[in-house]
Design a protein around this motif. Structure first.
Motif, PDB file in Angstrom:
ATOM      1  N   GLY B 277       3.481  -0.922   1.974  1.00 35.98           N
ATOM      2  CA  GLY B 277       3.923  -1.439   0.678  1.00 35.98           C
ATOM      3  C   GLY B 277       5.286  -2.105   0.787  1.00 35.98           C
ATOM      4  N   ASP B 278       6.175  -1.477   1.548  1.00 29.92           N
ATOM      5  CA  ASP B 278       7.509  -2.063   1.766  1.00 29.92           C
ATOM      6  C   ASP B 278       7.409  -3.425   2.425  1.00 29.92           C
ATOM      7  OD1 ASP B 278       8.787  -0.028   0.625  1.00 29.92           O
ATOM      8  OD2 ASP B 278       9.444   0.968   2.474  1.00 29.92           O
ATOM      9  N   PHE B 280       4.982  -5.529   2.316  1.00 34.61           N
ATOM     10  CA  PHE B 280       4.506  -6.508   1.338  1.00 34.61           C
ATOM     11  C   PHE B 280       5.674  -7.047   0.517  1.00 34.61           C
ATOM     12  CE2 PHE B 280      -0.047  -5.039   1.476  1.00 34.61           C
ATOM     13  CZ  PHE B 280      -0.563  -6.280   1.740  1.00 34.61           C
ATOM     14  N   ARG B 281       6.580  -6.141   0.167  1.00 35.23           N
ATOM     15  CA  ARG B 281       7.709  -6.567  -0.663  1.00 35.23           C
ATOM     16  C   ARG B 281       8.729  -7.362   0.140  1.00 35.23           C
ATOM     17  NH1 ARG B 281       7.114  -1.865  -2.954  1.00 35.23           N
ATOM     18  NH2 ARG B 281       8.641  -0.829  -1.631  1.00 35.23           N
ATOM     19  N   LYS B 282       8.972  -6.900   1.364  1.00 37.13           N
ATOM     20  CA  LYS B 282      10.095  -7.454   2.121  1.00 37.13           C
ATOM     21  C   LYS B 282       9.785  -8.797   2.765  1.00 37.13           C
ATOM     22  CE  LYS B 282      12.562  -3.338   3.615  1.00 37.13           C
ATOM     23  NZ  LYS B 282      12.605  -2.367   4.691  1.00 37.13           N
ATOM     24  N   LYS B 309      -2.855   0.275  -5.205  1.00 36.99           N
ATOM     25  CA  LYS B 309      -1.657  -0.548  -5.309  1.00 36.99           C
ATOM     26  C   LYS B 309      -1.564  -1.552  -4.167  1.00 36.99           C
ATOM     27  CE  LYS B 309       2.874   0.353  -6.200  1.00 36.99           C
ATOM     28  NZ  LYS B 309       3.981   1.234  -5.823  1.00 36.99           N
ATOM     29  N   SER B 313      -1.482  -5.702  -4.061  1.00 42.04           N
ATOM     30  CA  SER B 313      -0.519  -6.562  -3.349  1.00 42.04           C
ATOM     31  C   SER B 313      -1.246  -7.514  -2.420  1.00 42.04           C
ATOM     32  CB  SER B 313       0.438  -5.730  -2.505  1.00 42.04           C
ATOM     33  OG  SER B 313       0.933  -4.657  -3.215  1.00 42.04           O
ATOM     34  N   ASP B 316      -2.686 -10.303  -4.284  1.00 40.35           N
ATOM     35  CA  ASP B 316      -1.649 -11.271  -4.662  1.00 40.35           C
ATOM     36  C   ASP B 316      -1.350 -12.228  -3.517  1.00 40.35           C
ATOM     37  OD1 ASP B 316      -1.468 -10.217  -7.094  1.00 40.35           O
ATOM     38  OD2 ASP B 316       0.389  -9.068  -6.751  1.00 40.35           O
TER      39      ASP B 316
END
Lengths: 161, 950
Positions: B277-278, B280-282, B309, B313, B316
Motif C-alpha cells: 500500500g505504501d 502505491f502511494r509513494k 483496498k 489502488s 486506479d
C-alpha cells in the motif's frame, strides 16, 4: 531472464550481441535478421515492446542505435526499459557523452561493461557507481600497462563526482 | 574522461571497422569479412605472435563473429589466451570464449582447469573474470569441478566476488537444480550480506527457488517485507538510487518474490498489505521506473490473497495507465487488467472503451495484448464477437508463431463456449481454412471426435443435424483451391463416415468429390490415404444397404494407380478397398459396421491370447520370461505395494512417482505381477504425504478410488504447478471459500460508487464515440456483471490458505529479521570511493606487462593522434561553424534540452550533462580523432556522432 542483448544501428548493422541462452550461429543470424526487420520498421510512437516467438523483445532507440533485450513472457517490460537506460547511462559516464562511434570502435569495452551489469541473463548490479568502479579497476591495469597511470586519478575523480 | 575514448587498436583493425561501416550492401560487407577471415586465419597460426598482437586478433575474431560469420578456427587461440598470466590478456581471452562458446562446446573442457586455478587467485579481478566465464561456460557435467570453490567465494572479502559467486550458483541451479539444492542455506545467509548489491543479487536465486517450492520459504516473508520497507524508505546507499527512486530494481525483484509467497496464503499476504500500500502511494507515476514498480505492485496484488483496498489502488493505477498517451503504459495497463480481472471480473467494464481503442490500434503489439485480455474474459455471451475478431486478425497476419497461438485460442474458446453447433462448425472451418497447417493435429482429431460423439447430450437428432451441417459445409469448402492438409483429412474422414448418412447426397456424388480430392492433392499421401479409406467406407455402407454399387471410372483409375503405389500404406488401403467391393453384404456389415466410429475397440494389452503358445514353449523347454526388475534383483516388497497402489487408484499419470525414493524401479514391474498383489494394503508414505499437504481434508485415510486421485492431483499441482488461484477441490475447506467470497463481495460493494462514477465520466468524455464502437463494447462487455463467470475464475480459493496456518514461521523468522535490520542499514563507507581501488591492484602487475604496454602505445599508429588532447582541446573553444554539418548537428543536440522518451529520465540526464564539464570538448576530440583516422560520417549514418543520451 534476459535471453540476449542486441545493439543494432538504424541501418541494420550489428553493433553488439550478447547471448545468455544457447543459440547456434545460424540461429543467431536468423534472430538478428528477423528482429531488426521487425524493430527498425516500427514507428516512433508505438510500444517499445514486440512479442516474438513466445518471447518479448524490449527495445529503445538512442540516436541511431537500437538497444534490444529479449525476455520471458512474465517479465516486467518497463523494468527492462530502465535496465537498457541504465546501461546507456553507464556507457555515457564511462565514455563521456557516448556516441555510436565509441561503441563501434570500442565494442569490447561495451562488452566488459555489460558483463559487470548483467550476468547469466540477470541484473547483477543496479548501482551505477559500483559498476563503473569495477570496470575502472580493470582498466587501471590496462592503463598502467599503457603507461598512462596519470589518468587513473582522473578516472577515480570522475567516478566519485 | 577522454581516455576511454581512445582507440588502442591497430590501423588495420580500424580500417576494417571503417570499411564495414561504409559498406553499402550486405554482400559487400560479407566480402570484406570473408577477406578478413582469410587474413586472420593466416596470421593467427604464425609462430611467436606477441601477446598484444594476439589480443587484437582475438578481438577481431569477436568482431567477425558478431557480424554473423564463423570464426571457429580461432576458438582454440581464445582458449589459449585464458591460460595467460597477465590479467589484461586473460580478460580478453575470457571475453572471447564467453562470446564464442556455448556450454556444450568441446573446448570447454580445456578451460575448466584454468577457471579452477583463477578462482583461487589472489587478485579479485582475476576471480571476477573467471566467475563471469563460469556463468556462461560451466555445464551440468563440469559443475562439480568448480562448485566447492564457488561456494567458498561466497565468503570472499570483495563484494563484487560474492555477488558473482551468487549469480554463478544461480546459474548452476538453473542448469541442474540438484547440484546446489544443499546450498539453499547459503542463499539465505547472503540475503543478510552487508553489501546491498550482494543482497540484490541473492534475490535472483531465491526467486527461482521460491517459484518451485513456496512452502519452505514462508518463514522469510517477514524478512522480505522488512527489506522492501527499508528500501522504500531510502535506507540503502544513495548509489542505488535510480532516477530518484530508491533501488527500484531491488524493489521489483522483492515484489515478485512476495507475489509468489503470498499467493493463496492469507496470513503471509496480510504481512504485505501495508508495504505494498505504501508503494502505491509513494511511487512516482511520472517516471518510467516508477510505473515499472507500480505495475509490479499490481502483479503482486493480483497474486496474493485479495485485499479490497489494494485492489482499489491497483484499479486506479490501471485506469491511469489506460488513459495515458504512452503506448507502453497502455500496454502495461491492458496486461494488468488481464491479471486483475481474475479477481474482480467487473473491473473491465469501466475500461471498455479504452480496451476497444487498443484493439483497433495500428500497433500490433498492443493489439495482441488486447486479444490476450479478451481471451481471458471470454464467456458464452461474448464468445461470438471475440472469436470472430480473433479470426479476422488471424487471417490478416503473416507471423506463423502468433498465428498458431491465436488459432489454438480460437479453437479452445469455440470448444468451451460455442453457442451452437452450426457456429462451432463454421468457426472451426474458418480456423482450419486459414491456419490449417499451423494448428496442432490434435485439434483436428478433437474436431472429428466431436462430430462423431456429438455434444454429449442424448439428443440424437441434434447430433445428426450437426453432422449433416458439417458435411454440407465441407462439400462447399472443397470447391476452394489449396486447402491445408490437416483440414482435408478432417473433411475426408467426415465425408466417409457421414457423407451419405442422411441420404441427402448420393454415394456417387460423395465418392466423386473424394476422388477429386485425391487427385488434386496427389502429392499428399496422408490426404490420399484418408480419401481412399473414406471411399471404402462409402462403398461398404452402400453394399451393406443392399444397394447396387457402381464404381466411378475416376475411382477405378485411382484404385489402379494406388495398387501400384510406392507407399505400402496406400497400397494396402487400395487392396482393402478392392477386396471390400468384392464382398457380399453380410461380410461387409461385419467388417465395416455403419456409424461405429465411437465404439471402443478392445485391445488385450496383456497379450493373453499368446498364453497357450507360451505354455507350449515352456513345456518344450524354453526359458520362462523373467521381468527386468527381477533380473536386476531390485525387487522388494514396498515397490510392489506402491505399484499396486498406483494401479488400483489411477490409470492416468502417476504424479506421486516423483516423491518416492526409488522411482525408477517401479515402472519396470510388469502388469502380470501386479495382478497377483492386488490385495496388498496401500502403503503408509503416500498418506503421510497427502495429509501433510492437505491437512484439512478429512476423507484422506478412508476413501479410495476417484476422489483420492483427485486429492493427490491437487497436492501435486500445488507443489509443482504455478501457484495461482486454481480451482480447489470441493472436498477442501468450504469455510474459507465463504470468507473469500465475502471479501470479494465487500470489495465490489465498497468500490461501486467510485467505479460507476468513473464509468460515467469516461463515457461522457467521449461522447463522439461512434455507435459502431459502442455496439462492439456492448457485445463484449455487456453482460459481464450479470452473467455467469468463467468457470475457472469462479472459485478462487486454493487450499494453501488453510494449509499454511501451521507453517514453521515462528522459529527463525524473528532472528533473521533481527539480523536483517542491521546489515541493510546503510554502510556508506563500504561503497565509498575514497578507498582507491587502483592502488591495491597496481603492485600485482608484473613489470613485463608494463614493457608490453610500452610497445603497445608506440605501435598504435594512427591512434597516436589521441595522445594530443591539447590541440583537440582548442576545438572546444572555437565555436561551431568552421566545422561542417555534423558538428553543427552535434552542438545543436547539446544546446537543445535533451529529449528522452521517458518522462522521468529527462531531469537526471540534464543534471548529468551539466555536471560533465568537458562534454562538448570530448565530443569534438572524438570527432577530430576519428576524422584523422579517415572515418567520415557519410550521409549513410549521420547519427554516428550524436550522443546516445542527447
Amino acid at each position: 531472464m534476459i535471453h540476449f542483448v542486441l545493439l543494432v544501428s538504424r541501418q541494420g548493422k550489428v553493433r553488439l550481441t550478447k547471448w545468455y541462452s544457447p543459440y547456434s550461429q545460424k540461429e543467431r543470424s536468423k534472430v538478428i535478421r528477423e528482429l531488426s526487420g521487425i524493430i527498425l520498421s516500427r514507428g516512433p510512437k508505438l510500444c517499445n515492446f514486440v512479442e516474438w516467438r513466445g518471447f518479448k523483445v524490449v527495445y529503445k532507440r538512442y540516436a541511431g542505435l537500437y538497444f534490444c533485450m529479449c525476455i520471458n513472457q512474465d517479465d516486467n517490460e518497463l523494468e527492462i526499459l530502465d535496465i537498457i537506460h541504465h546501461y546507456v547511462e553507464i556507457l555515457d559516464r564511462y565514455f563521456g557523452s557516448v556516441c555510436e562511434l565509441d561503441l563501434i570502435f570500442n565494442f569490447h569495452k561495451a562488452y566488459y561493461i555489460l558483463d559487470e551489469l548483467l550476468i547469466a541473463g540477470e541484473l547483477q548490479e543496479s548501482s551505477k557507481r559500483t559498476v563503473l568502479r569495477l570496470v575502472d579497476a580493470q582498466d587501471c591495469i590496462v592503463e598502467i600497462a599503457h603507461q598512462q597511470a596519470s589518468s587513473v586519478g582522473n578516472l577515480i575523480a570522475q567516478a566519485t563526482k | 574522461m577522454g581516455s576511454q575514448g581512445g582507440f588502442y587498436q591497430s590501423k588495420e583493425f580500424l580500417d576494417l571497422v571503417k570499411s564495414i561501416g561504409e559498406a553499402r550492401s550486405k554482400a559487400e560487407e560479407d566480402r570484406i569479412v570473408l577477406n578478413e577471415i582469410e587474413t586472420l586465419k593466416r596470421r593467427i597460426s604464425e609462430p611467436d605472435i606477441p601477446k598484444r598482437k594476439m589480443k587484437e586478433y582475438i578481438i577481431r575474431l569477436v568482431y567477425v563473429e558478431m557480424l554473423g560469420h564463423d570464426a571457429s578456427f580461432g576458438y582454440i587461440h581464445a582458449v589459449k589466451m585464458t591460460h595467460d598470466d597477465s590479467l589484461l590478456v586473460k580478460r580478453t581471452g575470457y571475453l572471447a570464449v564467453t562470446l564464442f562458446l556455448n556450454e556444450d562446446h568441446d573446448l570447454i573442457i580445456l578451460i575448466v582447469n584454468t577457471i579452477q586455478k583463477d578462482l583461487k587467485s589472489d587478485n579479485y579481478l582475476v576471480v571476477c573474470a573467471a566467475l563471469n566465464a563460469v556463468c556462461k561456460l560451466i555445464n551440468e557435467e563440469t559443475i562439480p569441478a568448480v562448485l566447492p570453490q564457488v561456494v567458498e567465494l561466497l565468503g570472499h572479502p570483495k563484494e563484487a566476488v560474492r555477488k558473482k559467486a551468487i549469480m554463478a550458483l544461480h546459474r548452476f541451479y538453473q542448469k541442474s537444480p540438484s547440484s546446489v539444492s544443499h546450498l539453499v542455506s547459503n542463499f539465505r545467509k547472503r540475503l543478510c550480506d552487508n553489501d546491498p548489491g550482494v543482497m540484490g543479487a541473492t534475490l535472483c536465486p531465491l526467486f527461482d527457488l521460491i517459484t518451485i517450492d513456496v512452502n519452505s520459504f514462508k518463514d522469510l516473508v517477514v524478512s522480505f517485507v522488512s527489506i522492501l520497507k527499508q528500501v522504500a524508505e531510502r535506507r540503502l546507499p544513495k548509489a542505488y538510487d535510480y532516477h530518484q527512486m530508491p533501488a527500484p530494481f531491488i524493489q521489483i525483484k522483492l515484489l515478485k518474490i512476495l507475489a509468489l509467497l503470498g499467493s493463496g496464503d492469507k496470513q503471509a499476504s496480510e504481512n504485505m498489505y501495508t508495504v505494498v500500500g505504501d508503494l502505491f502511494r509513494k511511487c512516482d507515476s511520472s517516471s518510467n521506473i516508477g510505473n515499472a514498480i507500480l505495475y509490479e505492485c499490481i502483479c503482486c496484488v493480483s497474486s496474493i490473497y485479495p485485499n479490497a483496498k489494494l485492489l482499489e489502488s491497483a484499479a486506479d493505477v490501471i485506469s491511469r495507465f489506460l488513459k495515458s498517451d504512452s503506448h507502453n503504459l497502455k500496454y502495461m495497463g491492458i496486461d494488468a487488467l488481464g491479471r486483475l480481472i481474475k479477481i474482480s471480473p467487473d473491473i473491465a467494464e469501466q475500461h471498455q472503451l479504452a480496451v476497444i481503442d487498443c484493439l483497433e490500434d495500428p500497433d500490433d503489439t498492443l493489439k495482441r495484448k488486447t486479444f490476450e485480455l479478451l481471451y481471458k474474459m471470454t464467456k458464452s455471451t461474448n464468445v461470438e464477437v471475440i472469436v470472430d475478431r480473433m479470426i479476422d486478425y488471424m487471417i490478416s497476419i503473416n507471423d506463423n508463431h502468433y498465428k498458431t497461438e491465436i488459432a489454438s485460442r480460437c479453437v479452445e474458446l469455440a470448444e468451451q463456449f460455442a453457442p451452437s453447433n452450426q457456429w462451432f462448425i463454421q468457426t472451426m472451418n474458418k480456423v482450419f481454412e486459414h491456419a490449417g497447417d499451423l494448428v496442432n493435429i490434435k485439434v483436428a482429431h478433437n474436431l472429428m471426435r466431436l462430430i462423431a460423439e456429438g455434444f454429449g447430450e442424448d439428443d440424437d437428432s441434434a447430433d445428426s443435424q450437426l453432422r449433416s451441417s458439417a458435411v454440407e459445409s465441407y462439400l462447399r469448402i472443397l470447391g476452394e483451391p489449396k486447402l491445408p492438409s490437416v483440414f482435408l483429412q478432417v473433411i475426408c474422414w467426415v465425408l466417409g463416415e457421414y457423407g451419405t448418412a442422411d441420404g441427402k447426397f448420393s454415394a456417387s456424388y460423395i465418392t466423386g468429390k473424394l476422388c477429386d480430392v485425391a487427385e488434386a492433392y496427389s502429392n499428399d499421401e496422408t490426404v490420399k490415404a484418408y480419401a481412399v479409406t473414406a471411399l471404402m467406407k462409402i462403398y461398404a455402407f452402400e453394399i451393406a444397404a443392399r444397394r447396387k454399387v457402381d464404381l466411378l471410372p475416376e475411382c477405378h483409375s485411382l484404385m489402379e494407380e494406388l495398387l501400384a503405389s510406392h507407399s505400402t500404406d496406400l497400397q494396402q488401403r487400395a487392396y482393402e478397398l478392392q477386396a471390400v467391393i468384392g464382398l457380399d453384404a453380410h461380410a461387409v456389415e461385419c467388417i465395416m459396421p455403419s456409424d461405429a466410429s465411437c465404439e471402443d475397440i478392445e485391445v488385450d494389452k496383456g497379450l493373453s491370447f499368446l498364453n497357450g503358445y507360451v505354455e507350449e514353449s515352456i513345456e518344450k523347454g524354453a526359458q520362462p520370461y523373467i521381468p527386468e526388475s527381477e533380473r536386476s534383483g531390485m525387487l522388494n516388497i514396498s515397490n510392489f505395494r506402491n505399484q499396486d497402489h498406483h494401479e488400483a487408484s489411477s490409470h492416468g499419470l502417476r504424479f506421486e512417482a516423483y516423491e518416492l525414493p526409488k522411482p525408477t524401479v517401479q515402472s519396470r514391474i510388469p502388469p502380470a505381477l501386479l495382478a497377483s498383489t492386488e490385495l496388498v494394503p496401500v502403503p503408509e508414505p503416500m498418506y503421510l504425504r497427502e495429509s501433510y499437504q492437505t491437512p484439512s481434508v478429512p476423507s484422506v485415510s478412508s476413501d479410495a478410488g476417484s476422489s483420492e486421485l483427485k486429492l493427490r492431483l491437487d497436492g501435486v499441482q500445488k507443489k509443482w504447478g504455478k501457484p495461482t488461484y486454481s480451482p480447489a477441490t470441493s472436498t477442501s475447506n468450504s469455510t474459507a471459500q465463504k470468507t473469500v467470497n465475502g471479501v470479494t463481495q465487500v470489495d465490489g460493494a465498497s468500490s461501486t460508487n467510485s467505479r460507476t462514477r468513473e464509468t460515467y465520466d469516461s463515457r461522457k468524455s467521449q461522447v463522439e464515440i461512434s455507435p459502431e464502437k459502442q455496439k462492439l463494447a456492448a457485445s463484449l462487455f455487456g453482460g459481464s456483471s450479470k452473467t455467469e463467470k468463467r468457470p475457472a475464475t469462479g472459485h478462487k480459493i486454493s487450499k494453501a490458505s488453510t494449509q499454511m496456518v501451521k507453517s514453521h514461521v515462528p522459529k527463525s523468522s524473528m532472528e533473521v529479521a533481527l539480523e536483517k535490520t542491521a546489515p541493510v542499514q546503510p554502510a556508506p563507507d563500504l561503497l565509498d570511493l575514497g578507498e582507491p581501488t587502483g592502488t591495491s591492484v597496481a603492485p600485482l602487475v608484473d613489470p613485463f606487462k608494463q614493457l608490453e604496454g610500452l610497445l603497445d602505445t608506440t605501435q598504435v599508429g594512427s591512434a597516436a593522434a589521441a595522445k594530443s588532447p591539447d590541440i583537440m582541446a582548442m576545438y572546444a573553444d572555437t565555436p561551431a561553424g568552421i566545422h561542417d554539418k555534423d558538428d553543427g548537428d552535434l552542438l545543436s543536440g547539446l544546446s537543445k534540452p535533451p529529449v528522452t522518451n521517458m518522462p522521468g529520465g529527462t531531469t537526471t540526464t540534464q543534471q548529468e550533462q551539466r555536471s560533465k564539464g568537458p562534454n562538448p570538448k570530448d565530443s569534438l576530440e572524438k570527432d577530430a580523432l576519428v576524422r584523422q583516422m579517415g572515418v567520415n560520417p557519410s550521409s549513410q549514418n549521420p547519427n554516428l556522432f550524436r550522443d546516445l543520451l542527447g
